[in-house]
Scaffold this motif. Structure first.
Motif, PDB file in Angstrom:
ATOM      1  N   LYS A  23      22.701  46.830  29.283  1.00  0.00           N
ATOM      2  CA  LYS A  23      23.173  48.073  29.884  1.00  0.00           C
ATOM      3  C   LYS A  23      23.821  48.954  28.817  1.00  0.00           C
ATOM      4  O   LYS A  23      24.390  48.466  27.854  1.00  0.00           O
ATOM      5  N   LYS A  24      23.723  50.245  29.032  1.00  0.00           N
ATOM      6  CA  LYS A  24      24.368  51.184  28.116  1.00  0.00           C
ATOM      7  C   LYS A  24      25.723  51.579  28.675  1.00  0.00           C
ATOM      8  O   LYS A  24      25.829  52.075  29.797  1.00  0.00           O
ATOM      9  N   VAL A  25      26.754  51.357  27.887  1.00  0.00           N
ATOM     10  CA  VAL A  25      28.120  51.709  28.262  1.00  0.00           C
ATOM     11  C   VAL A  25      28.543  52.912  27.431  1.00  0.00           C
ATOM     12  O   VAL A  25      28.396  52.907  26.206  1.00  0.00           O
ATOM     13  N   VAL A  26      29.074  53.929  28.101  1.00  0.00           N
ATOM     14  CA  VAL A  26      29.582  55.106  27.408  1.00  0.00           C
ATOM     15  C   VAL A  26      31.073  55.217  27.705  1.00  0.00           C
ATOM     16  O   VAL A  26      31.491  55.181  28.863  1.00  0.00           O
ATOM     17  N   VAL A  27      31.860  55.319  26.646  1.00  0.00           N
ATOM     18  CA  VAL A  27      33.302  55.449  26.757  1.00  0.00           C
ATOM     19  C   VAL A  27      33.690  56.844  26.284  1.00  0.00           C
ATOM     20  O   VAL A  27      33.349  57.234  25.168  1.00  0.00           O
ATOM     21  N   PHE A  28      34.382  57.577  27.142  1.00  0.00           N
ATOM     22  CA  PHE A  28      34.878  58.891  26.766  1.00  0.00           C
ATOM     23  C   PHE A  28      36.346  58.737  26.404  1.00  0.00           C
ATOM     24  O   PHE A  28      37.146  58.277  27.209  1.00  0.00           O
ATOM     25  N   GLY A  29      36.661  59.105  25.176  1.00  0.00           N
ATOM     26  CA  GLY A  29      37.996  58.907  24.640  1.00  0.00           C
ATOM     27  C   GLY A  29      37.939  57.827  23.577  1.00  0.00           C
ATOM     28  O   GLY A  29      37.072  56.941  23.622  1.00  0.00           O
TER      29      GLY A  29
ATOM     30  N   ALA B 238      34.149  61.248  21.661  1.00  0.00           N
ATOM     31  CA  ALA B 238      35.482  61.834  21.579  1.00  0.00           C
ATOM     32  C   ALA B 238      35.569  62.737  20.352  1.00  0.00           C
ATOM     33  O   ALA B 238      34.907  62.473  19.338  1.00  0.00           O
ATOM     34  N   PRO B 239      36.382  63.782  20.421  1.00  0.00           N
ATOM     35  CA  PRO B 239      36.547  64.669  19.269  1.00  0.00           C
ATOM     36  C   PRO B 239      37.219  63.965  18.087  1.00  0.00           C
ATOM     37  O   PRO B 239      36.958  64.291  16.939  1.00  0.00           O
ATOM     38  N   GLU B 240      38.102  62.999  18.388  1.00  0.00           N
ATOM     39  CA  GLU B 240      38.781  62.223  17.349  1.00  0.00           C
ATOM     40  C   GLU B 240      38.797  60.768  17.783  1.00  0.00           C
ATOM     41  O   GLU B 240      38.754  60.475  18.969  1.00  0.00           O
TER      42      GLU B 240
ATOM     43  N   ARG C  75      30.243  59.190  18.653  1.00  0.00           N
ATOM     44  CA  ARG C  75      29.785  60.580  18.600  1.00  0.00           C
ATOM     45  C   ARG C  75      31.012  61.473  18.652  1.00  0.00           C
ATOM     46  O   ARG C  75      31.688  61.551  19.676  1.00  0.00           O
ATOM     47  N   GLN C  76      31.282  62.131  17.533  1.00  0.00           N
ATOM     48  CA  GLN C  76      32.455  62.992  17.418  1.00  0.00           C
ATOM     49  C   GLN C  76      32.143  64.337  18.052  1.00  0.00           C
ATOM     50  O   GLN C  76      31.575  65.232  17.438  1.00  0.00           O
ATOM     51  N   LYS C  77      32.522  64.453  19.334  1.00  0.00           N
ATOM     52  CA  LYS C  77      32.234  65.672  20.084  1.00  0.00           C
ATOM     53  C   LYS C  77      33.021  65.672  21.378  1.00  0.00           C
ATOM     54  O   LYS C  77      33.567  64.653  21.784  1.00  0.00           O
ATOM     55  N   GLU C  78      33.057  66.822  22.035  1.00  0.00           N
ATOM     56  CA  GLU C  78      33.657  66.946  23.357  1.00  0.00           C
ATOM     57  C   GLU C  78      32.685  66.396  24.404  1.00  0.00           C
ATOM     58  O   GLU C  78      31.475  66.350  24.175  1.00  0.00           O
ATOM     59  N   TYR C  79      33.195  66.035  25.566  1.00  0.00           N
ATOM     60  CA  TYR C  79      32.373  65.566  26.685  1.00  0.00           C
ATOM     61  C   TYR C  79      31.384  66.643  27.115  1.00  0.00           C
ATOM     62  O   TYR C  79      31.717  67.823  27.185  1.00  0.00           O
ATOM     63  N   ALA C  80      30.173  66.217  27.430  1.00  0.00           N
ATOM     64  CA  ALA C  80      29.160  67.081  28.041  1.00  0.00           C
ATOM     65  C   ALA C  80      28.422  66.251  29.086  1.00  0.00           C
ATOM     66  O   ALA C  80      28.254  65.037  28.920  1.00  0.00           O
ATOM     67  N   LEU C  81      27.980  66.882  30.148  1.00  0.00           N
ATOM     68  CA  LEU C  81      27.283  66.196  31.234  1.00  0.00           C
ATOM     69  C   LEU C  81      26.125  65.347  30.724  1.00  0.00           C
ATOM     70  O   LEU C  81      25.896  64.231  31.200  1.00  0.00           O
ATOM     71  N   ALA C  82      25.406  65.837  29.748  1.00  0.00           N
ATOM     72  CA  ALA C  82      24.245  65.106  29.211  1.00  0.00           C
ATOM     73  C   ALA C  82      24.631  63.733  28.651  1.00  0.00           C
ATOM     74  O   ALA C  82      23.787  62.843  28.572  1.00  0.00           O
TER      75      ALA C  82
ATOM     76  N   PRO D 209      43.373  64.658  31.717  1.00  0.00           N
ATOM     77  CA  PRO D 209      43.003  64.340  33.103  1.00  0.00           C
ATOM     78  C   PRO D 209      41.858  65.199  33.646  1.00  0.00           C
ATOM     79  O   PRO D 209      41.073  64.724  34.462  1.00  0.00           O
ATOM     80  N   GLU D 210      41.758  66.454  33.201  1.00  0.00           N
ATOM     81  CA  GLU D 210      40.662  67.317  33.673  1.00  0.00           C
ATOM     82  C   GLU D 210      39.315  66.803  33.182  1.00  0.00           C
ATOM     83  O   GLU D 210      38.331  66.813  33.918  1.00  0.00           O
ATOM     84  N   VAL D 211      39.263  66.345  31.939  1.00  0.00           N
ATOM     85  CA  VAL D 211      38.013  65.787  31.401  1.00  0.00           C
ATOM     86  C   VAL D 211      37.692  64.490  32.136  1.00  0.00           C
ATOM     87  O   VAL D 211      36.550  64.266  32.544  1.00  0.00           O
ATOM     88  N   ASN D 212      38.693  63.634  32.312  1.00  0.00           N
ATOM     89  CA  ASN D 212      38.466  62.379  33.035  1.00  0.00           C
ATOM     90  C   ASN D 212      37.924  62.655  34.435  1.00  0.00           C
ATOM     91  O   ASN D 212      37.001  61.977  34.904  1.00  0.00           O
ATOM     92  N   ASP D 213      38.481  63.662  35.100  1.00  0.00           N
ATOM     93  CA  ASP D 213      38.021  64.016  36.441  1.00  0.00           C
ATOM     94  C   ASP D 213      36.590  64.548  36.423  1.00  0.00           C
ATOM     95  O   ASP D 213      35.785  64.218  37.295  1.00  0.00           O
ATOM     96  N   ALA D 214      36.259  65.357  35.425  1.00  0.00           N
ATOM     97  CA  ALA D 214      34.888  65.876  35.305  1.00  0.00           C
ATOM     98  C   ALA D 214      33.898  64.729  35.077  1.00  0.00           C
ATOM     99  O   ALA D 214      32.810  64.710  35.669  1.00  0.00           O
ATOM    100  N   VAL D 215      34.281  63.771  34.242  1.00  0.00           N
ATOM    101  CA  VAL D 215      33.429  62.596  33.996  1.00  0.00           C
ATOM    102  C   VAL D 215      33.251  61.826  35.300  1.00  0.00           C
ATOM    103  O   VAL D 215      32.136  61.443  35.673  1.00  0.00           O
ATOM    104  N   TYR D 216      34.347  61.606  36.011  1.00  0.00           N
ATOM    105  CA  TYR D 216      34.299  60.880  37.278  1.00  0.00           C
ATOM    106  C   TYR D 216      33.341  61.565  38.268  1.00  0.00           C
ATOM    107  O   TYR D 216      32.477  60.923  38.863  1.00  0.00           O
ATOM    108  N   ARG D 217      33.518  62.869  38.470  1.00  0.00           N
ATOM    109  CA  ARG D 217      32.676  63.600  39.425  1.00  0.00           C
ATOM    110  C   ARG D 217      31.198  63.529  39.031  1.00  0.00           C
ATOM    111  O   ARG D 217      30.329  63.319  39.882  1.00  0.00           O
TER     112      ARG D 217
END
Length: 154
Positions: free
Chosen positions: A18-24, A47-49, A66-73, A88-96
């Protein structure tokens, strides 16, 4: 059967392919990555950093950073997602986005936005033991894990 509170079933599942993606890529994300690394082949951190641990794991080829901001893709081909940013706004966007696309998600900043919890884990002699307190008492879970770990060393 009617439950008054949300309960999590202790399911052991194969994440090998499985592919796991971690934001942050801070402290919490690093702990989640550390927990998952021995269970998955393909992990991506977005994550940016990043913490020095995430950078080192990336350099060793244990994950892709991947050094970048979250994107839906970023979640399009993910099987499991961890939203562990300090925003929290990014976490919520990822969740949705995960809910809309049928991807299992754990939101570190909000226990109500988790399809699964991270257990405290002990791995010994090919056996995996998981500990979970339903997101309510992390200290007690850690204490219980330590007690069992000490008992296994005897």
């Amino acid at each position: 059967m009617e439950n008054k509170e949300k309960k999590f079933f202790p399911l052991f599942t194969d994440l090998t392919d499985k592919k796991v993606v971690v934001f942050g890529a801070g402290n919490i994300a690093s702990r989640r990555v550390r927990t998952l690394l021995s269970f998955v082949k393909k992990m991506e951190v977005v994550a940016p950093e990043a913490s020095s641990e995430i950078l080192a794991l990336s350099e060793e080829g244990q994950l892709t950073y991947r050094q970048k901001e979250y994107a839906l893709a970023d979640i399009c081909d993910a099987d499991l997602v961890i939203a562990a940013t300090n925003n929290p706004e990014v976490n919520d966007a990822v969740y949705r986005a995960c809910k809309e696309h049928g991807v299992l998600v754990n939101t570190a900043s909000d226990q109500q936005k988790c399809d699964f919890h991270f257990p405290g884990i002990i791995e010994q002699d090919g056996i995996v033991i998981g500990f979970n307190g339903g997101g309510r008492n992390h200290k007690k879970v850690r204490e219980m894990r330590c007690k069992v770990e000490q008992a296994l060393k005897q």
